[in-house]
Design an enzyme around this catalytic site. Structure first.
Site, PDB file in Angstrom:
ATOM      1  N   LYS A  67     -30.893  34.410  23.633  1.00  0.00           N
ATOM      2  CA  LYS A  67     -30.373  33.708  22.355  1.00  0.00           C
ATOM      3  C   LYS A  67     -31.199  34.470  21.255  1.00  0.00           C
ATOM      4  CE  LYS A  67     -29.839  28.909  21.542  1.00  0.00           C
ATOM      5  NZ  LYS A  67     -28.547  29.098  20.873  1.00  0.00           N
ATOM      6  N   GLU A  93     -17.406  31.662  26.897  1.00  0.00           N
ATOM      7  CA  GLU A  93     -17.692  30.426  26.307  1.00  0.00           C
ATOM      8  C   GLU A  93     -17.137  30.171  24.911  1.00  0.00           C
ATOM      9  OE1 GLU A  93     -21.866  30.032  25.660  1.00  0.00           O
ATOM     10  OE2 GLU A  93     -22.064  32.248  25.053  1.00  0.00           O
ATOM     11  N   ARG A 134     -36.328  28.958  28.464  1.00  0.00           N
ATOM     12  CA  ARG A 134     -35.271  29.855  28.054  1.00  0.00           C
ATOM     13  C   ARG A 134     -35.987  30.810  26.829  1.00  0.00           C
ATOM     14  NH1 ARG A 134     -29.307  27.534  26.485  1.00  0.00           N
ATOM     15  NH2 ARG A 134     -30.435  27.132  24.823  1.00  0.00           N
TER      16      ARG A 134
HETATM   17  N1  PXG Z   1     -23.377  28.951  23.916  1.00  0.00           N
HETATM   18  C1  PXG Z   1     -24.056  29.616  22.834  1.00  0.00           C
HETATM   19  C2  PXG Z   1     -23.649  30.679  22.535  1.00  0.00           C
HETATM   20  C3  PXG Z   1     -25.103  28.887  22.283  1.00  0.00           C
HETATM   21  O1  PXG Z   1     -25.603  29.344  21.113  1.00  0.00           O
HETATM   22  C4  PXG Z   1     -24.894  26.935  23.630  1.00  0.00           C
HETATM   23  C5  PXG Z   1     -23.751  27.733  24.327  1.00  0.00           C
HETATM   24  C6  PXG Z   1     -25.076  25.415  23.964  1.00  0.00           C
HETATM   25  O2  PXG Z   1     -26.518  25.701  24.859  1.00  0.00           O
HETATM   26  P1  PXG Z   1     -27.326  24.181  25.268  1.00  0.00           P
HETATM   27  O3  PXG Z   1     -28.449  24.988  25.592  1.00  0.00           O
HETATM   28  O4  PXG Z   1     -27.531  23.861  23.704  1.00  0.00           O
HETATM   29  O5  PXG Z   1     -26.544  23.641  25.888  1.00  0.00           O
HETATM   30  C7  PXG Z   1     -25.315  27.529  22.705  1.00  0.00           C
HETATM   31  C8  PXG Z   1     -26.342  26.775  21.831  1.00  0.00           C
HETATM   32  C9  PXG Z   1     -24.497  25.715  15.891  1.00  0.00           C
HETATM   33  C10 PXG Z   1     -25.622  26.231  17.164  1.00  0.00           C
HETATM   34  O6  PXG Z   1     -24.638  25.640  14.847  1.00  0.00           O
HETATM   35  C11 PXG Z   1     -25.079  26.047  18.389  1.00  0.00           C
HETATM   36  C12 PXG Z   1     -26.392  26.522  19.245  1.00  0.00           C
HETATM   37  C13 PXG Z   1     -27.364  27.037  18.900  1.00  0.00           C
HETATM   38  C14 PXG Z   1     -27.524  27.353  17.521  1.00  0.00           C
HETATM   39  C15 PXG Z   1     -26.553  26.806  16.536  1.00  0.00           C
HETATM   40  O7  PXG Z   1     -23.380  25.403  16.349  1.00  0.00           O
HETATM   41  N2  PXG Z   1     -25.811  26.284  20.622  1.00  0.00           N
END
Ligand code: PXG
Length: 288
Positions: A149, A182, A50
């Site tokens: 991301k 989301e 990713r």
């Molecule tokens: N949606 C978004 C917008 C994200 O940034 C997720 C979903 C979950 O994805 P994964 O691959 O982890 O299952 C993310 C990722 C925080 C934080 O501080 C959270 C993410 C990344 C960076 C910081 O809450 N989650």
């Protein structure tokens, strides 16, 4: 703590990058958040893929191969003797001049922070989370596609501030058509009439690694899982709702915009999937 920057390790106090880095000046860069469980890096290959996809989308050439990146992440965990924790992997555009053009940035920087994890309080998982819908819409897929991301997380931060003002930890973000995308840092699922639904990626959701893992686990457990556009109404009348993310794992949601979801307590299916997810984290991942 030893922090990796471009192939060298630095103590926390000495881990610094240029104020001319376009990652700082413009949020020009990409990142990943990855978990380490029992000396294994969970879903590392998926996160690396990713990261490279995000970089490709913004025309950022990561100056090392995916295999070398995997080795660097594992090494950063070793250097920090990290058995359980969180890795923040960042690639910035690099130092350049005070202009938007990335052409002045000759060397992208790779940063790896392997650290302890700040978890939501245990109580939230036992009682369930209350969330709200944010007024801030998700970025358009034709603007900064939320699938990327990128280091520009202001869209999500604005919604997170709304959550905080409402006394909540998370907020639901709708896309410009009014469908649920989301939350600010977690994907969203509901259970309705025994079927598990989550918004499609085209809604403006991130291609969450935990989302994919949970969809696989749910199907293995015999549930039907469908990607479908969801409205706020669909959420309000759901039997269960939960969020997924690498950091948060699986979080039960018991109230949305003051409507009680299901019985107002973490649901049976949510708990079952949480158990299956926990079992997977015990045995799976790239060994350190
Ligand atoms: N949606 C978004 C917008 C994200 O940034 C997720 C979903 C979950 O994805 P994964 O691959 O982890 O299952 C993310 C990722 C925080 C934080 O501080 C959270 C993410 C990344 C960076 C910081 O809450 N989650």
């Amino acid at each position: 703590m030893k922090i990796y920057i471009d192939g060298e390790y630095y103590a926390k106090e000495d881990a610094k990058i240029s104020v001319f880095d376009h990652g700082l000046l413009y949020g020009d860069g990409v990142f990943e958040g990855i978990r380490v469980y029992h000396s294994r890096v969970f879903k590392l290959r998926e996160h690396i893929e990713r990261l490279y996809f995000s970089a490709k989308a913004i025309l950022l050439n990561i100056p090392m191969s995916e295999e070398a990146m995997i080795a660097a992440v594992v090494d950063a965990c070793r250097q920090n003797q990290l058995e359980n924790g969180y890795i923040r992997l960042i690639v910035t555009r690099g130092a350049g001049s005070l202009g938007l053009s990335p052409n002045s940035c000759k060397h992208p920087s790779v940063i790896i922070i392997a650290n302890e994890i700040q978890l939501y309080p245990r109580e939230l998982y036992e009682k369930g989370m209350e969330i709200i819908t944010a007024a801030t819409s998700r970025n358009l897929v034709n603007a900064i596609n939320p699938a990327i991301k990128s280091l520009n997380y202001l869209n999500n931060i604005l919604a997170k501030i709304e959550a905080s003002h409402a006394g909540c930890e998370e907020a639901i973000m709708l896309n410009s058509d009014g469908f649920v995308a989301e939350c600010t840092g977690d994907n969203l699922f509901i259970l309705h009439h025994g079927v598990i639904y989550t918004p499609p990626l085209s809604s403006g959701a991130l291609h969450g690694i935990t989302r994919g893992t949970v969809m696989d686990l749910a199907r293995e457990a015999g549930y039907t899982v469908e990607e479908r556009n969801l409205t706020r109404y669909d959420l309000y009348i759901a039997q269960e709702c939960f969020l997924t993310g690498s950091g948060a794992e699986i979080v039960p949601v018991v109230k949305i915009d003051r409507r009680v979801i299901g019985e107002g307590a973490p649901g049976k299916v949510t708990r079952e999937l949480d158990e299956r997810y926990r079992a997977l984290t015990k045995v799976s991942g790239e060994p350190i």
